[in-house]
Design a protein around this motif. Structure first.
Motif, PDB file in Angstrom:
ATOM      1  N   UNK A 323      40.032  53.943  39.041  1.00 41.80           N
ATOM      2  CA  UNK A 323      39.379  54.809  38.667  1.00 41.80           C
ATOM      3  C   UNK A 323      38.046  54.080  37.629  1.00 41.80           C
ATOM      4  N   UNK A 324      37.082  54.773  37.487  1.00 39.21           N
ATOM      5  CA  UNK A 324      36.086  54.403  36.550  1.00 39.21           C
ATOM      6  C   UNK A 324      36.015  55.325  35.274  1.00 39.21           C
ATOM      7  N   UNK A 336      39.573  55.719  43.512  1.00 37.89           N
ATOM      8  CA  UNK A 336      38.768  54.900  44.544  1.00 37.89           C
ATOM      9  C   UNK A 336      40.050  54.260  45.233  1.00 37.89           C
ATOM     10  N   UNK A 337      39.684  54.140  46.802  1.00 34.23           N
ATOM     11  CA  UNK A 337      40.870  53.686  47.383  1.00 34.23           C
ATOM     12  C   UNK A 337      40.816  52.083  47.655  1.00 34.23           C
ATOM     13  N   UNK A 338      41.107  51.529  46.550  1.00 29.40           N
ATOM     14  CA  UNK A 338      41.145  49.917  46.428  1.00 29.40           C
ATOM     15  C   UNK A 338      42.173  49.513  46.893  1.00 29.40           C
ATOM     16  N   UNK A 339      43.347  50.074  47.130  1.00 32.35           N
ATOM     17  CA  UNK A 339      44.901  49.420  47.300  1.00 32.35           C
ATOM     18  C   UNK A 339      45.262  48.766  46.050  1.00 32.35           C
ATOM     19  N   UNK A 340      46.511  48.307  46.187  1.00 34.17           N
ATOM     20  CA  UNK A 340      46.862  47.428  44.952  1.00 34.17           C
ATOM     21  C   UNK A 340      45.963  46.493  44.480  1.00 34.17           C
ATOM     22  N   UNK A 359      42.405  44.063  49.813  1.00 34.05           N
ATOM     23  CA  UNK A 359      41.305  44.702  50.100  1.00 34.05           C
ATOM     24  C   UNK A 359      39.851  43.810  49.519  1.00 34.05           C
ATOM     25  N   UNK A 360      39.970  43.275  48.163  1.00 32.70           N
ATOM     26  CA  UNK A 360      39.157  42.575  47.329  1.00 32.70           C
ATOM     27  C   UNK A 360      37.882  43.361  47.153  1.00 32.70           C
ATOM     28  N   UNK A 361      38.315  44.894  46.644  1.00 36.35           N
ATOM     29  CA  UNK A 361      37.300  45.989  46.433  1.00 36.35           C
ATOM     30  C   UNK A 361      36.278  45.615  45.553  1.00 36.35           C
ATOM     31  N   UNK A 368      29.973  54.539  40.060  1.00 41.81           N
ATOM     32  CA  UNK A 368      31.281  54.862  39.984  1.00 41.81           C
ATOM     33  C   UNK A 368      32.021  55.044  41.427  1.00 41.81           C
ATOM     34  N   UNK A 369      31.498  53.995  42.530  1.00 41.36           N
ATOM     35  CA  UNK A 369      31.985  54.441  43.712  1.00 41.36           C
ATOM     36  C   UNK A 369      32.708  53.051  44.018  1.00 41.36           C
ATOM     37  N   UNK A 370      33.310  53.161  45.091  1.00 40.87           N
ATOM     38  CA  UNK A 370      33.802  51.980  45.849  1.00 40.87           C
ATOM     39  C   UNK A 370      32.803  51.549  46.903  1.00 40.87           C
ATOM     40  N   UNK A 371      31.909  50.231  46.421  1.00 39.31           N
ATOM     41  CA  UNK A 371      30.900  49.648  47.173  1.00 39.31           C
ATOM     42  C   UNK A 371      31.371  49.366  48.579  1.00 39.31           C
ATOM     43  N   UNK A 372      32.354  48.379  48.648  1.00 41.09           N
ATOM     44  CA  UNK A 372      32.709  47.673  49.783  1.00 41.09           C
ATOM     45  C   UNK A 372      34.321  46.852  49.450  1.00 41.09           C
TER      46      UNK A 372
END
Length: 837
Positions: A323-324, A336-340, A359-361, A368-372
């Motif tokens: 979370x941001x 944000x679905x970054x996984x662990x 995932x190396x998010x 405040x988003x998961x870019x990649x």
């Protein structure tokens, strides 16, 4: 009988000692996985803890240890830092006790720096010329000249040093000592400890890959804000601000269980996460010496945190997401679905939080988003970001030993490269093993290094290291002894290796392959896959190609047990019938190998969970263990007319079975209570339960070719932390059970935890893969004590070797086992030498 330990580079990591408690990993160490995905066991605890126990005994055995890898190694990556100019990344390797310096552009090894201790953390000076490491087990800090590539000072610090930091001027280093709850401040101009300051307890974490018993140890916090050490004291529930130049300390009462720390580049602001249920992120005004606010994030916090350079936004890790947090408005983003996430860093341009994990998010502070997701190559636990470029490196240590290079340039970023981090040849975390029928060659497959080592069983000499595909699984050798076959759990290649030359042919099949059976004529391999449509491939070992269609079966997968086993398969002695255990659909498939068809599918019953099958000597019966009903069912093999016979209740969590050649008795390995059930096959009743010593966990149960003995391999390993420091222990043994008396007639200690055991076709040796030794123990059942150098022959070299040992007075020269080296030993050896073998 002798034992030789051959390094090919437990049994289960079954006990972890935490804070004075001996905490057993649950019997079902990994959740069942229909697709065979890797899993992780994780425990978080806080210093200080009590000491753990000892292990082992004083049984005298002959042990030879041969390294099948080669220096330099790079084992158990524990910490990584870039040089200030971004030209190289320095990685601390705990198990191999060294620093590896890599070129981040090419992943090439630039320098190997041996250390006197096992580094848990590394810090780099601002000018890039020095490194300081915290050596966890030796209670020291090393100062390293990065220009010369030399350890130039070793400094005694407190107990269990876990983190190392260097201040912004490069004048002082701080080593935080977990067990003694203090910090050693080192003057880098004199390489001496100038003060020791009290700190408090900090959180540490152990993550374990139950498939290989590879483990990661991580300490959270603290961080330096200029000359102020921001320390999350989880014992006193305080955030301490410690001036390392004079030791002055400000203790700030805080929400319970502070754990992770991040500071702004100017050192004016820090953010501190509080572990799990408190859900609080504390914001610290470092200059003012106060906690300016406590923000409820709304979810349990995991520990890792990053802050943007302006100090206006932070990213926090929660379970399997991030979370941001807006530090001005106290607003919190959604998940944000970054996984662990295992670690988190701020990118060089300050725009992103870079998450270390599978995932190396890449998370944007601004949007405040998961870019990649940049990684998706391997699960990583250690990382670093370049201070000058949009670049990050991450390293795996529990699910492999790999290095990935990531471009962190927003949406344009991605995976630059990835692959093994250890310099070849490597042999890390031996997991499976196979032996030729004549016992002369042993093939050891090491999962972390993704290699197969071809080892002389009697000398330990390695004739070849062969690279195989990712997450290698089972290995089998053809009956004619010419080829080894290796399956891959994460790759798509089935590897066929010529043992004489080490040459390899890769055959493309589906992913999640593991179980292999080989036809008696050495022509075909039958390989089971557990995802993408479960089934069996037939590979022609002469042409190196798949022959015929993949046969669909029921659903197989990961079934737990020691070292994360997959659903089993079995081939009849004449090679005509293949049986697959379809654990997740509660049935078995009977395959006719001549017509390459599924002749029958037999339901074993709802909730039975069939896991392993074995045949009797004439192939008319097959015995299938049903894990969830603690039973074994007899299958009458007759092609399409195959039927289920009677079931018998055995011990808890039954796994491998072996039948006597006469077919009169069946021996069943009961994993959870570590017992062996003896079944009378005529009456289908359990006539005896054999309890193995030490209450440890079996990894394998095997029958001698003549049927006179059953061999049970078992062991245990543990990790401990406490006032006496950090330690790891392991133990292992092979119990020899007489099939005449159904009693244990001998126990052979190996001293190491094993993951799998096989017996040679001639019955001369057993080979046990040992993940914590990066090798294999060879138990020699043909007792030839005069073969002193274990060459397989008795000659003058043996006499010379004994005389040398005798002159040195070493334990190995105590030939008569009296506890002393004297002339009686010399006489005993001469007598054995004259007798030969």
């Amino acid at each position: 009988m002798t034992i030789r330990s051959l390094a090919a580079g437990s049994g289960l990591l079954a006990l972890v000692s935490m804070c004075g408690l001996a905490t057993a990993i649950p019997p079902c160490i990994t959740p069942d996985s229909p697709d065979g995905d890797p899993t992780e066991w994780r425990s978080v605890f806080e210093f200080p803890c009590e000491d753990g126990g000892a292990w082992g005994d004083n049984t005298r055995i002959a042990v030879d240890f041969y390294s099948a890898g080669s220096a330099p190694e790079a084992d158990s990556h524990s910490s990584a830092k870039f040089l200030p100019d971004g030209s190289a990344v320095v990685v601390a390797n705990r198990d191999s006790a060294n620093l590896s310096v890599f070129d981040p552009a090419t992943r090439a090894l630039l320098m190997d720096i041996p250390l006197s201790g096992r580094p848990e953390s590394v810090a780099i000076s601002p000018d890039g010329t020095r490194a300081v490491t915290a050596n966890l087990r030796e209670n020291t800090a090393s100062v390293v000249d990065l220009v010369l590539g030399l350890e130039i000072a070793v400094i005694a610090v407190g107990t269990s040093p876990v983190t190392a930091l260097i201040n912004s001027t490069g004048a002082l280093a701080v080593v935080n000592n977990g067990a003694t709850q203090n910090a050693s401040v080192i003057d880098l101009s004199t390489n001496t400890v100038v003060r020791t300051v009290a700190t408090g307890g900090l959180y540490t974490q152990v993550s374990v890959n139950p498939e290989t018993a590879a483990y990661a140890f991580k300490a959270y916090g603290p961080a330096l804000a200029g000359d102020i050490l921001v320390f999350p004291d989880s014992v006193a529930d305080q955030i301490k601000l410690i001036n390392i130049t004079n030791g002055a300390t400000t203790a700030l009462p805080a929400t319970a269980e502070p754990i992770g720390v991040a500071v702004t580049p100017d050192g004016t602001k820090a953010v501190v996460t509080h572990y799990l249920s408190s859900k609080i992120l504390s914001v610290v005004d470092v200059a003012g010496g106060v906690i300016s606010k406590a923000i409820n994030v709304g979810m349990d916090l995991w520990g890792p945190v990053a802050i943007n350079p302006a100090g206006t936004r932070a990213v926090v890790a929660i379970q399997n997401a991030c979370r941001v947090v807006d530090l001005g408005t106290n607003g919190v983003s959604g998940n944000l679905a970054t996984a662990s996430v295992n670690e988190m860093y701020t990118s060089a341009d300050g725009q992103y939080a870079v998450c270390v994990g599978f995932r190396g998010s890449l998370v944007s502070f601004a949007t405040q988003t998961l870019v990649k997701d940049l990684n998706n190559f391997v699960s990583t636990s250690v990382g670093a970001v370049s201070p000058v470029a949009p670049l990050a490196v991450q390293f795996s240590d529990t699910f492999g030993e790999d290095m990935v290079v990531l471009n962190t340039n927003g949406a344009a970023g991605g995976l630059v490269s990835g692959g093994p981090s250890g310099p070849a040849p490597e042999a890390d975390r031996a997991r499976t093993v196979a032996v030729t029928a004549d016992a002369l060659k042993t093939v050891v497959v090491s999962q972390q290094s993704q290699t197969a080592s071809i080892v002389n069983s009697y000398t330990g000499a390695v004739s070849a290291w062969v690279n195989v595909d990712r997450r290698p699984g089972e290995v089998k050798i053809t009956p004619d002894g010419t080829k080894a076959c290796v399956a891959s759990r994460d790759g798509t290649a089935f590897s066929i290796i010529t043992l004489a030359t080490g040459a390899k042919v890769d055959v493309g099949i589906g992913t999640r392959a593991d179980q292999i059976q080989i036809s008696p004529d050495s022509q075909f391999a039958y390989v089971a896959v557990v995802t993408g449509g479960d089934g069996v491939y037939r590979v022609n070992l002469n042409t190196g190609a798949v022959q015929g269609a993949k046969l669909a079966t029921g659903d197989m997968g990961g079934i737990s047990y020691s070292f994360s086993q997959f659903s089993g398969t079995a081939l009849s002695p004449d090679g005509s019938t293949l049986v697959t255990c379809n654990s997740f659909t509660n049935n078995i498939s009977i395959i006719d190998t001549a017509t390459w068809t599924v002749a029958a599918t037999l339901a074993t019953g709802a909730g039975t969970f069939p896991v392993v099958a074995s045949f009797n000597a004439d192939g008319t019966k097959c015995y299938v263990t049903k894990r969830d009903t603690d039973s074994v069912v007899t299958v009458n093999i007759a092609g399409a007319g195959s039927t289920l016979g009677p079931s018998v209740t055995v011990g808890d969590f039954p796994f491998t079975t072996v039948a006597t050649p006469s077919g009169s008795k069946l021996y069943v390995m009961n994993w959870s209570p570590n017992t062996v059930s003896v079944v009378n096959l005529a009456t289908n009743t359990v006539i005896k339960t054999i309890v193995l010593p030490n209450g440890q966990n079996m990894d394998s149960l095997r029958m001698s070719p003549d049927g006179s003995s059953v061999y049970a391999s078992y062991g245990q390993a543990s990790i401990g932390f406490g006032g006496g420091g950090y330690f790891t222990t392991q133990d292992g043994a092979v119990a020899i059970i007489s099939t005449a008396s159904d009693t244990i007639v001998q126990t052979i200690p190996t001293g190491k935890v094993g993951s799998s055991m096989v017996v040679s076709g001639n019955g001369n040796i057993a080979a046990i893969a040992q993940p914590w030794g990066d090798g294999v123990s060879i138990v020699d059942f043909v007792d030839c004590p005069a073969d002193f150098d274990h060459s397989g022959f008795v000659d003058t070299d043996d006499f010379d070797a004994f005389v040398h040992a005798f002159e040195l007075g070493v334990d190995e020269a105590d030939f008569d086992g009296s506890g002393f080296v004297d002339t009686d030993d010399f006489d005993a050896f001469v007598h054995a030498f004259e007798a030969g073998c």
